[in-house]
Design a protein around this motif. Sequence first.
Motif, PDB file in Angstrom:
ATOM      1  N   ILE A  61      51.132  49.208  39.796  1.00 58.65           N
ATOM      2  CA  ILE A  61      51.589  47.825  39.955  1.00 58.65           C
ATOM      3  C   ILE A  61      53.003  47.665  39.408  1.00 58.65           C
ATOM      4  O   ILE A  61      53.861  47.058  40.049  1.00 58.65           O
ATOM      5  N   LEU A  62      53.270  48.246  38.240  1.00 55.24           N
ATOM      6  CA  LEU A  62      54.614  48.157  37.662  1.00 55.24           C
ATOM      7  C   LEU A  62      55.649  48.860  38.533  1.00 55.24           C
ATOM      8  O   LEU A  62      56.769  48.368  38.701  1.00 55.24           O
ATOM      9  N   GLY A  63      55.290  49.998  39.097  1.00 58.22           N
ATOM     10  CA  GLY A  63      56.191  50.710  40.000  1.00 58.22           C
ATOM     11  C   GLY A  63      56.511  49.869  41.232  1.00 58.22           C
ATOM     12  O   GLY A  63      57.655  49.825  41.690  1.00 58.22           O
ATOM     13  N   THR A  64      55.499  49.189  41.755  1.00 57.88           N
ATOM     14  CA  THR A  64      55.690  48.305  42.907  1.00 57.88           C
ATOM     15  C   THR A  64      56.598  47.141  42.519  1.00 57.88           C
ATOM     16  O   THR A  64      57.503  46.767  43.269  1.00 57.88           O
ATOM     17  N   TYR A  65      56.370  46.583  41.337  1.00 58.60           N
ATOM     18  CA  TYR A  65      57.207  45.484  40.833  1.00 58.60           C
ATOM     19  C   TYR A  65      58.674  45.916  40.739  1.00 58.60           C
ATOM     20  O   TYR A  65      59.568  45.211  41.215  1.00 58.60           O
ATOM     21  N   LYS A  66      58.912  47.076  40.147  1.00 57.24           N
ATOM     22  CA  LYS A  66      60.286  47.565  39.995  1.00 57.24           C
ATOM     23  C   LYS A  66      60.949  47.769  41.349  1.00 57.24           C
ATOM     24  O   LYS A  66      62.108  47.413  41.546  1.00 57.24           O
ATOM     25  N   SER A  74      60.084  39.592  45.196  1.00 53.63           N
ATOM     26  CA  SER A  74      59.141  39.156  44.168  1.00 53.63           C
ATOM     27  C   SER A  74      57.788  39.821  44.375  1.00 53.63           C
ATOM     28  O   SER A  74      57.414  40.158  45.491  1.00 53.63           O
ATOM     29  N   LEU A  75      57.070  39.957  43.265  1.00 54.54           N
ATOM     30  CA  LEU A  75      55.685  40.444  43.293  1.00 54.54           C
ATOM     31  C   LEU A  75      54.832  39.409  42.594  1.00 54.54           C
ATOM     32  O   LEU A  75      55.198  38.926  41.521  1.00 54.54           O
ATOM     33  N   ALA A  76      53.718  39.061  43.209  1.00 56.18           N
ATOM     34  CA  ALA A  76      52.768  38.123  42.611  1.00 56.18           C
ATOM     35  C   ALA A  76      51.371  38.694  42.765  1.00 56.18           C
ATOM     36  O   ALA A  76      51.124  39.552  43.619  1.00 56.18           O
ATOM     37  N   MET A  77      50.471  38.212  41.917  1.00 55.35           N
ATOM     38  CA  MET A  77      49.072  38.625  41.996  1.00 55.35           C
ATOM     39  C   MET A  77      48.219  37.375  42.163  1.00 55.35           C
ATOM     40  O   MET A  77      48.556  36.318  41.630  1.00 55.35           O
ATOM     41  N   VAL A  78      47.130  37.509  42.916  1.00 53.95           N
ATOM     42  CA  VAL A  78      46.213  36.390  43.118  1.00 53.95           C
ATOM     43  C   VAL A  78      44.773  36.837  42.918  1.00 53.95           C
ATOM     44  O   VAL A  78      44.448  38.013  43.050  1.00 53.95           O
ATOM     45  N   LYS A  79      43.953  35.846  42.589  1.00 58.06           N
ATOM     46  CA  LYS A  79      42.502  36.040  42.452  1.00 58.06           C
ATOM     47  C   LYS A  79      42.151  37.213  41.544  1.00 58.06           C
ATOM     48  O   LYS A  79      41.367  38.090  41.896  1.00 58.06           O
ATOM     49  N   VAL A  80      42.709  37.207  40.360  1.00 54.09           N
ATOM     50  CA  VAL A  80      42.459  38.267  39.384  1.00 54.09           C
ATOM     51  C   VAL A  80      41.193  37.916  38.609  1.00 54.09           C
ATOM     52  O   VAL A  80      41.060  36.809  38.097  1.00 54.09           O
ATOM     53  N   THR A  81      40.273  38.871  38.536  1.00 50.52           N
ATOM     54  CA  THR A  81      39.032  38.635  37.800  1.00 50.52           C
ATOM     55  C   THR A  81      39.337  38.516  36.306  1.00 50.52           C
ATOM     56  O   THR A  81      40.338  39.051  35.817  1.00 50.52           O
ATOM     57  N   PRO A  82      38.470  37.827  35.549  1.00 46.68           N
ATOM     58  CA  PRO A  82      38.714  37.668  34.113  1.00 46.68           C
ATOM     59  C   PRO A  82      38.850  39.004  33.363  1.00 46.68           C
ATOM     60  O   PRO A  82      39.697  39.124  32.476  1.00 46.68           O
ATOM     61  N   GLN A  83      38.046  40.006  33.742  1.00 45.33           N
ATOM     62  CA  GLN A  83      38.122  41.307  33.068  1.00 45.33           C
ATOM     63  C   GLN A  83      39.485  41.960  33.289  1.00 45.33           C
ATOM     64  O   GLN A  83      40.097  42.491  32.363  1.00 45.33           O
ATOM     65  N   GLY A  92      50.701  43.293  28.558  1.00 45.16           N
ATOM     66  CA  GLY A  92      51.973  42.588  28.611  1.00 45.16           C
ATOM     67  C   GLY A  92      52.504  42.366  30.017  1.00 45.16           C
ATOM     68  O   GLY A  92      53.579  41.800  30.201  1.00 45.16           O
ATOM     69  N   ILE A  93      51.764  42.790  31.012  1.00 47.83           N
ATOM     70  CA  ILE A  93      52.224  42.682  32.402  1.00 47.83           C
ATOM     71  C   ILE A  93      52.384  41.225  32.839  1.00 47.83           C
ATOM     72  O   ILE A  93      53.200  40.909  33.699  1.00 47.83           O
ATOM     73  N   LEU A  94      51.641  40.311  32.200  1.00 48.49           N
ATOM     74  CA  LEU A  94      51.717  38.902  32.579  1.00 48.49           C
ATOM     75  C   LEU A  94      53.030  38.253  32.155  1.00 48.49           C
ATOM     76  O   LEU A  94      53.341  37.147  32.592  1.00 48.49           O
ATOM     77  N   LYS A  95      53.796  38.943  31.338  1.00 46.36           N
ATOM     78  CA  LYS A  95      55.112  38.426  30.948  1.00 46.36           C
ATOM     79  C   LYS A  95      56.118  38.557  32.086  1.00 46.36           C
ATOM     80  O   LYS A  95      57.127  37.858  32.107  1.00 46.36           O
ATOM     81  N   ILE A  96      55.846  39.464  33.031  1.00 48.18           N
ATOM     82  CA  ILE A  96      56.805  39.679  34.123  1.00 48.18           C
ATOM     83  C   ILE A  96      56.240  39.376  35.508  1.00 48.18           C
ATOM     84  O   ILE A  96      56.997  39.133  36.433  1.00 48.18           O
TER      85      ILE A  96
END
Length: 113
Positions: A61-66, A74-83, A92-96
């Motif tokens: 995911i970080l490689g895709t973001y970079k 931009s990269l965004a995430m949706v429907k992420v499970t609580p776990q 710390g990925i939620l900071k970026i």
Amino acid sequence: MKLSFKKINNSLIIRLEGEFDLHTADHFKEKLEEKINDTIRNIILNLDGIKFIDSSGLGAILGTYKRITKTGGSLAMVKVTPQVERIFELSGILKIIKIYSSEEEALDKILGR
């Protein structure tokens, strides 16, 4: 891991299902490489079907973001499970990378609608 792709204008929505780990991260990167071209500016990862992620999945995911932000996208995430969200929080990925509740909301934010 099962992957499905949907292109909307200059955005690519990727729906992932299964485990995102050492055994599937390379498959994700290979399939992404096949789909990415000069017209893709944004990526939305729909993680509703991901119940487990390890450091290899985080790295993918970080490689895709970079890669996508290097060209002004931009990269965004949706429907992420609580776990999985908890793992993102600890890493710390939620900071970026932002999480949205739906693909439509993410598209609206990314495209500035």
